[in-house]
Design an enzyme around this catalytic site. Structure first.
Site: not given
Length: 439
Positions: A177, A180, A301, A376
Site C-alpha cells: 500500500h 504506508e 502495513h 499493522e
C-alpha cells in the site's frame, strides 16, 4: 450535480496530474468513536455511498475508532451528520498538509551504507540505491533479487541475506500500500540490523535463516505517493477513467468475497479478476518458486497496533491457529517492553474485519507456509498514515524486538527447522478435517 462534476474533476486530477503535486491544505482527519450498531451503519453508508470522504479505517464493530479524512469544503457536512446522530468524534489533525510538510524525505548518498538514517523517509530510488550498496558491501552474504515487475515496468526489488545453503527462509513483504511509508522504512531498519547489529540474538537470526526481503512491492504507487499524491494507496494500472487496484485485494484467495470493491474509483478496488495486476501475478510466481523453503512469511502495513493472522474470510481457527496465536501474543509482549506500545493479536476477520484477496491468505493456503503474520504498525489513530519521522526509529526498534521473539517462540514450539513444514502440513490437514467433521 455540481458536486458530482467537482468530485469527478478531483479524481481526474489525482489520477492524471503530473505537473504539480497535490496539496492537502486544511484537509482534516476525524477520529470517530461509534458506540451502537446504528451509528456504525451510518458510517458504513457514508463509506459506501459518499466518495468525498477517505476512510482510513473501516467502520466495523471490531474497530474501536474510525479515521476519516475530509476536505475543508466537506468537513461541516460530516460534522453535522455526526452531531445529529450523537456519534462521538474529535478532529485529530486540523490540516494534514502541515503533517505532510513535516515528513522528512532524505536523499541517500551512494557508497555509504551507514548514510541511511532512521529519522527520515526515502523515495524508491534511494531505497534501491541503498540495497545496491548493501550487495556491494556484503557480496558473500547479500544478493540482489527481483520478485516481479510493476505495471509501469519497474522491478520489484529486494535482497536475500544468506550465510550458507540449506537454511529455512523468512520472507518479508512491505510497501504494497503506497501511502504506508512506515512499512518500507521499518523493513529497511530490519535489514540494517540483520547485517550490522552486534546483538547476539539478532546475529543468530541473521545467520540461522535465509531472509528474502522486499521493502517496496508496489513501486509505481510508492513513487506516485512521493511525487504527486501523498495519500495514494493502489498501483497505477488504468481502468477506464480511473487508476489503480488495491494490490492487497487482488490475490487469488476468496477474491472479492469481503472487504473489497468492484468499483475502480475506490481505494479497495480488487481489480477485474484475481491476479489481474502484474505486481501480484509476478510476485506470487516468485513466492511459489521458493515456497518450499519459507517457514515464516511477514507482511507489513500501517496503522493500528495489530498483529494479524490468516484468514480474512472467517473467524474459524483454521490450521495451526492456536500455535500461531500463542507465538504472536508472546511476541507482542516483547514488543511492548521497550516503549509500552500495546498490540492486539488475532486473525484478520476477528481482529478488524472480513477482508479477502490479501497476500497472506494466499500464502497460507496455497504455499502452506506454517507461520504467516501481518503487522499493522504505529500509530493508533492520531497520525495514521502520516507517522512523524521521529517515530520511525521507536517503531522499528520495537518491531525488531518482536520479530526476534517471533523466531524464539516459533522455535520453542518446533517451527523454523527442517522438519517443521512436514509436521505443519499434517497439522493443517488434520485440523481442516476435524473442523469439517464438527460442522
Amino acid at each position: 450535480m455540481l458536486f458530482i462534476k467537482t468530485f469527478s474533476f478531483f479524481i481526474l486530477y489525482i489520477n492524471l496530474a503530473v505537473c504539480e503535486k497535490f496539496r492537502f491544505d486544511n484537509y482534516s482527519v476525524f477520529k470517530i468513536i461509534p458506540e451502537t450498531e446504528q451509528q456504525y451503519q451510518i458510517l458504513q453508508d457514508i463509506r459506501r455511498d459518499d466518495p468525498r470522504y477517505d476512510f482510513w479505517t473501516d467502520p466495523l464493530p471490531l474497530r474501536e475508532f474510525v479515521n476519516v479524512m475530509s476536505s475543508p469544503g466537506d468537513k461541516t457536512y460530516l460534522e453535522d451528520i455526526l452531531q445529529k446522530n450523537e456519534i462521538k468524534y474529535e478532529i485529530v489533525m486540523q490540516n494534514i498538509q502541515e503533517a505532510i510538510d513535516e515528513e522528512i524525505v532524505n536523499t541517500f548518498t551512494r557508497s555509504g551504507i551507514r548514510n541511511m538514517e532512521w529519522n527520515a523517509y526515502y523515495n524508491l530510488n534511494d531505497i534501491n540505491g541503498w540495497l545496491d550498496d548493501l550487495v556491494a558491501t556484503y557480496p558473500n552474504t547479500v544478493s540482489r533479487i527481483i520478485g516481479g515487475v510493476s505495471y509501469e515496468g519497474r522491478d520489484i526489488r529486494g535482497i536475500k541475506i544468506s550465510h550458507g545453503s540449506g537454511r529455512r527462509a523468512i520472507f518479508i513483504e512491505s510497501g504494497i500500500h503506497a501511502r504506508e511509508w512506515i512499512s518500507p522504512a521499518t523493513t529497511c531498519y530490519i535489514i540494517n540490523e540483520l547485517l550490522t547489529s552486534n546483538h547476539t540474538e539478532t546475529r543468530a537470526a541473521a545467520r540461522d535463516y535465509d531472509w528474502y526481503i522486499f521493502p517496496v512491492t508496489n513501486p509505481d504507487g510508492y513513487i506516485w505517493s512521493h511525487e504527486q499524491f501523498r495519500m495514494w494507496r493502489k498501483n497505477r494500472q488504468p481502468y477506464g477513467t480511473n487508476f489503480g487496484v488495491d494490490l492487497n485485494r487482488n490475490w487469488n484467495n476468496n477474491w472479492l468475497v469481503a472487504g473489497s470493491s468492484s468499483n475502480p474509483a475506490l481505494d479497495t478496488y480488487a481489480g477485474p479478476g484475481p491476479f489481474s495486476e502484474p505486481e501480484t501475478r509476478s510476485l506470487s510466481s516468485y513466492i511459489q518458486s521458493i515456497g518450499d523453503q519459507i517457514d515464516m512469511y511477514i507482511a507489513t502495513h500501517s496503522f493500528g497496533h495489530l498483529l494479524l493472522l490468516p484468514f480474512g474470510n472467517s473467524t474459524e481457527p483454521y490450521g495451526n491457529y492456536h500455535d500461531a496465536m500463542n507465538i504472536g501474543r508472546r511476541a507482542m509482549g516483547a514488543l511492548s517492553v521497550r516503549y509500552g506500545t500495546m498490540y492486539r493479536t488475532g486473525n484478520i476477520a476477528e481482529a478488524i474485519y472480513r477482508a479477502t484477496g490479501g497476500s497472506v491468505d494466499w500464502v497460507k493456503e496455497q504455499i502452506k507456509v506454517p507461520l504467516v503474520y501481518v503487522y499493522e504498525f504505529r500509530d493508533n489513530g492520531t497520525y495514521g498514515f502520516l507517522l512523524p519521522p521521529s517515530q520511525i526509529l521507536p517503531n522499528s526498534e520495537e518491531v525488531m524486538d518482536s520479530l526476534l521473539e517471533l523466531i524464539h517462540q516459533a522455535k520453542r514450539l518446533g517451527y523454523l527447522n527442517s522438519s517443521s513444514r512436514f509436521y505443519a502440513s499434517i497439522y493443517i490437514c488434520l485440523s481442516a478435517f476435524l473442523i469439517t467433521l464438527l460442522r
